[in-house]
Write an enzyme that holds these catalytic residues in place. Structure first.
Site, PDB file in Angstrom:
ATOM      1  N   LYS A  26      -1.507  -1.234  -4.058  1.00  0.00           N
ATOM      2  CA  LYS A  26      -2.450  -0.116  -4.149  1.00  0.00           C
ATOM      3  C   LYS A  26      -1.644   1.178  -4.206  1.00  0.00           C
ATOM      4  CE  LYS A  26      -6.152   2.440  -1.867  1.00  0.00           C
ATOM      5  NZ  LYS A  26      -6.965   2.655  -0.643  1.00  0.00           N
TER       6      LYS A  26
ATOM      7  N   ILE B 112      -9.324   0.835  -5.804  1.00  0.00           N
ATOM      8  CA  ILE B 112      -9.878   0.757  -4.454  1.00  0.00           C
ATOM      9  C   ILE B 112     -10.277   2.181  -4.097  1.00  0.00           C
ATOM     10  CG2 ILE B 112      -9.474   0.151  -2.038  1.00  0.00           C
ATOM     11  CD1 ILE B 112      -7.249  -1.718  -2.951  1.00  0.00           C
TER      12      ILE B 112
ATOM     13  N   TYR C 299       0.853  -1.185   0.000  1.00  0.00           N
ATOM     14  CA  TYR C 299       0.000   0.000   0.000  1.00  0.00           C
ATOM     15  C   TYR C 299       0.888   1.233   0.000  1.00  0.00           C
ATOM     16  CZ  TYR C 299      -3.818   3.100   1.680  1.00  0.00           C
ATOM     17  OH  TYR C 299      -4.746   4.109   1.831  1.00  0.00           O
TER      18      TYR C 299
END
Length: 297
Positions: A162, A207, A133
């Site tokens: 992400k 996302i 992330y």
């Protein structure tokens, strides 16, 4: 790779800061009914950073058990220490999560060597599939494509990334480098409006927090993408571009999203972890104006 849109789900609390069990169940049902491809529990939108580990474990058990394979479940297991991150990753994996998502430690900027040490140590200590992330606005540093490639080469259970950056050139460069060697590596954007650009660059989707409010918009958008229906893709892009105004109404945006969900009639409450404040009257008026503009009211 089929495009996907995942929801970094809000966490619902009661007025005393405890988990609101029924409200959390309600939002999971709302997202599944809306056709979302997966739910990310305790991402940034889920306020993990203000939750003690015992409460995080309680939420993991609730989410994995209640969702019960009706959609994919990813768990944010980020902690400031390696030991706690490993503990949470293993807890989520053993509970039945499909994967975990981990942001590296924040507050101090880290060297490349420190970042790699963190992720290599965590990956070696868990069987969970891991999504890296990257959120430089929060960590103070970038999880570069070069670091990522070295991590993926060394750890088979690092399967995705992400990228919460506005500049798509960063995501594009990451996709180009990593997927040339690891074609199944899953790169997801962290801003709702970047979905189509991500897919066109070879990524896996997005996302995005706005899907908490209207999952059917984002599942419809994904359907248009996967069907290569460019007119529909453009139509949904315009809707989401207008929805992005919600992020600018309050700081942080989490209470705004919760209030918008309440305004829409979703059976949740808008309590947040302290010191986040509930949306005030003026902000609620702004929320309503945006929702009317996109025909959600």
């Amino acid at each position: 790779m089929t495009a996907r849109f995942l929801t970094p789900v809000v966490t619902l609390f009661d007025e005393f800061g405890k988990l609101d069990i029924q409200s959390n169940k309600n939002v999971y049902d709302h997202l599944i009914k809306g056709g979302i491809d997966g739910i990310v529990v305790m991402g940034s939108t889920g306020e993990f950073f203000n939750m003690p580990m015992s409460q995080q474990k309680e939420l993991i058990d609730l989410a994995v058990g209640y969702i019960n394979k009706r959609t994919k479940v990813y768990i944010g297991t980020s902690c400031m220490s390696i030991e706690d991150t490993i503990e949470m990753a293993n807890y989520a994996h053993n509970a039945g999560a499909d994967a975990v998502m981990i942001i590296s430690p924040y507050y101090f900027s880290l060297s490349d060597e420190s970042i790699e040490y963190f992720y290599n140590t965590v990956a070696a200590a868990t069987e969970a599939n891991i999504y890296l992330y990257n959120f430089p606005d929060r960590t103070g540093y970038d999880l570069s494509k070069e670091i990522t490639l070295r991590l993926v080469r060394k750890n088979k259970n690092i399967v995705g990334y992400k990228d919460t950056v506005m500049v798509m050139a960063h995501t594009r460069a990451l996709i180009s480098l990593i997927k040339s060697e690891f074609p199944n590596f899953d790169v997801l954007s962290g801003f709702d409006e970047n979905l189509v650009h991500n897919i066109l660059c070879g990524g896996g989707g997005c996302i995005g927090g706005l899907s908490n409010l209207a999952p059917e918009i984002f599942s419809g958008w994904i359907k248009a993408v996967n069907n290569k229906d460019f007119d529909k893709m453009a139509e949904y892009q315009k809707i989401v571009d207008k929805m992005m105004k919600l992020y600018d109404i309050g700081t942080p945006f989490i209470p705004i999203v919760k209030k918008a969900m309440m305004v829409r009639g979703i059976d949740v409450k808008d309590y947040c972890t302290k010191p986040f404040l509930q949306a005030n009257e003026k902000q609620t008026e702004q929320i309503i104006a945006v929702m009317k503009e996109i025909n959600l009211l």
